[in-house]
Design an enzyme around this catalytic site. Sequence first.
Site, mmCIF file in Angstrom:
data_model
loop_
_atom_site.group_PDB
_atom_site.id
_atom_site.type_symbol
_atom_site.label_atom_id
_atom_site.label_comp_id
_atom_site.label_asym_id
_atom_site.label_seq_id
_atom_site.Cartn_x
_atom_site.Cartn_y
_atom_site.Cartn_z
ATOM 1 N N GLY A 178 0.850 -1.187 0.000
ATOM 2 C CA GLY A 178 0.000 0.000 0.000
ATOM 3 C C GLY A 178 0.884 1.235 0.000
ATOM 4 O O GLY A 178 2.015 1.201 -0.514
ATOM 5 N N GLY A 218 4.096 0.659 2.282
ATOM 6 C CA GLY A 218 4.910 -0.410 1.693
ATOM 7 C C GLY A 218 5.566 0.068 0.410
ATOM 8 O O GLY A 218 6.735 -0.232 0.135
ATOM 9 N N LYS A 229 2.550 5.327 20.398
ATOM 10 C CA LYS A 229 1.871 5.621 19.129
ATOM 11 C C LYS A 229 0.451 5.036 19.136
ATOM 12 O O LYS A 229 -0.488 5.658 18.632
ATOM 13 C CB LYS A 229 2.676 5.046 17.966
ATOM 14 C CG LYS A 229 2.134 5.462 16.605
ATOM 15 C CD LYS A 229 3.017 4.982 15.469
ATOM 16 C CE LYS A 229 2.432 5.384 14.117
ATOM 17 N NZ LYS A 229 3.180 4.749 13.006
ATOM 18 N N ASN A 262 -8.311 8.094 16.534
ATOM 19 C CA ASN A 262 -8.974 7.325 15.482
ATOM 20 C C ASN A 262 -10.426 7.013 15.824
ATOM 21 O O ASN A 262 -11.346 7.405 15.113
ATOM 22 C CB ASN A 262 -8.214 6.015 15.254
ATOM 23 C CG ASN A 262 -7.186 6.126 14.138
ATOM 24 O OD1 ASN A 262 -7.444 6.717 13.103
ATOM 25 N ND2 ASN A 262 -6.032 5.555 14.349
#
Lengths: 313, 313
Positions: free
Chosen positions: B9, B12, B188, B196
């Site tokens: 993606g 990557g 993180k 989120n």
Amino acid sequence: MKIIIAGAGAMGSRFGLMLHQAGNEVTLVDGWQDHVKAIKENGLKANFNGEEVTAHLAIEWQQELSSLKTETELVVLFTKAMQLDQMLQDIQPVLSENTKVLCLLNGIGHEDIIASYVPEQNIFIGNTMWTAGIEGPGRVKLFGEGSVELQNFAKGQEEAAIELAKILSQAGLNAKYSDNILYSIYRKACVNGTMNGLCTILDTNMAGFGATKFADEMVTKIVNEFAEIAAQEEVFLDVEEVIAHIETCFDPELIGLHYPSMYQDLIKHNRLTEIDYINGAVSRKGKKYHVPTPYCDFLTQLIHSKEEILHAQ
Amino acid sequence: MKIIIAGAGAMGSRFGLMLHQAGNEVTLVDGWQDHVKAIKENGLKANFNGEEVTAHLAIEWQQELSSLKTETELVVLFTKAMQLDQMLQDIQPVLSENTKVLCLLNGIGHEDIIASYVPEQNIFIGNTMWTAGIEGPGRVKLFGEGSVELQNFAKGQEEAAIELAKILSQAGLNAKYSDNILYSIYRKACVNGTMNGLCTILDTNMAGFGATKFADEMVTKIVNEFAEIAAQEEVFLDVEEVIAHIETCFDPELIGLHYPSMYQDLIKHNRLTEIDYINGAVSRKGKKYHVPTPYCDFLTQLIHSKEEILHAQ
């Protein structure tokens, strides 16, 4: 009987209209000026089970009650929960030491607020299954059947409570005395404490929520928090029965396609919600009794954040 | 070095491109057929800090890896969290007993899954601050600077970890060995575990959420749950520092106006989220360690319900 309906929204209008039709001397009191004006000028207009009705009911704007000269025998409180305290302040001029005050608001814990304005022996609390909708200033829609349960707040007032139920029933309101009104109130609050907040935050109707995999787990967690708080007040909920009762709301052939009132308030009309008197009340009581209520805490915080994000008023 | 990027993606692709440009023999592996086809036909096209780059990188569709004959030295895992297990199954044919596997996925707990496919001494885990965006099949946008931290999973592999960091740094990826990678990963994950889910369920950006009255209380509750779970794994988060770090995201002059990746996945693109590997992982670990994590539980359930309501795929 001289009755004031304090809070003449949809439900207050229903009770006002039916008590008026039964021959009581009813005065509506409300804070919404357009609504007060419309009823003063044209009467209360209702679509009453399909029939058009106009009732020339007295109505007063709640900020101007000092001029109202009446020996009120009964006040029925029907405000939104967050307007209750202001209403109690505003109706002081029409309360005497004998005025009975019946609270039929949704949610829990209102008696704590009422008790700072009204002697305990005059307080009666109840719960209603009637429904009603407001269609605009001075106009309501009243369909279907319902019932009322009520009980005296102070010991020794059982007969007065039975008498109150009789007056409501004479107006067709199908009221009865309950010897455990808190059970009914907590049971109904469990429905509101799950369907209202969850459908609102997930932006869906009850069937849509009910179809999701974690619906039962979330409902179960929240109802258990309500039950733990209720138990602190000597009310012992049948948790399984309450959950099964709530989950009948998921059925799209019953009321599943309906969006709960909090959804309509916040998402549709950008109005502040009653969350502080449902899940928020459980949170507050949880702190008081040292019982953790994290699902109610989190849901209350999420709904308040959503109110702010949508600039609800 | 012979490197497979398992999951090509946005991120990557960045790692693949930069490692390729540094002279490594890179093969991308991905499950998205249009993307694989586009790169096979036209190469990987990148807007790389404003410059148009085309890199003719090898790429294979992950369902057809059995034909790939290569003595892979390093696999960099960069799938979405929920695709990790399938990817590990699919890359079995190209793993030897010496292939190192570096996991750079977002979220926590991936090592448990990887360890069922890869010997522990070959597992390396890391964390990256690089960003990347995908613009369409075969096209990515790579802006700004970043860094990588990584550590060996099994004791005694420190030198191999240092060597891996060197290889990444030679490609400009600014990697360094960490002696406490779990701290960085948990820190993180706290950002992802608050911004989120909360922005997604409240349908707002980070500044919008941060401006609400209960934002700090919700963030604090969630970070404390992460910290309690981390402590069970001997990782001791500086909770105050982590909260202050998260709350810099609220600033509209920094990244506050940004909608977090989960929001983009679910609300914008109707895709399933990684919630099970962020708050959901804390919930699972909470059950394992007998530590209550109600905010993470509830947020995970709400996000899963929202996925179902939106028919996310």
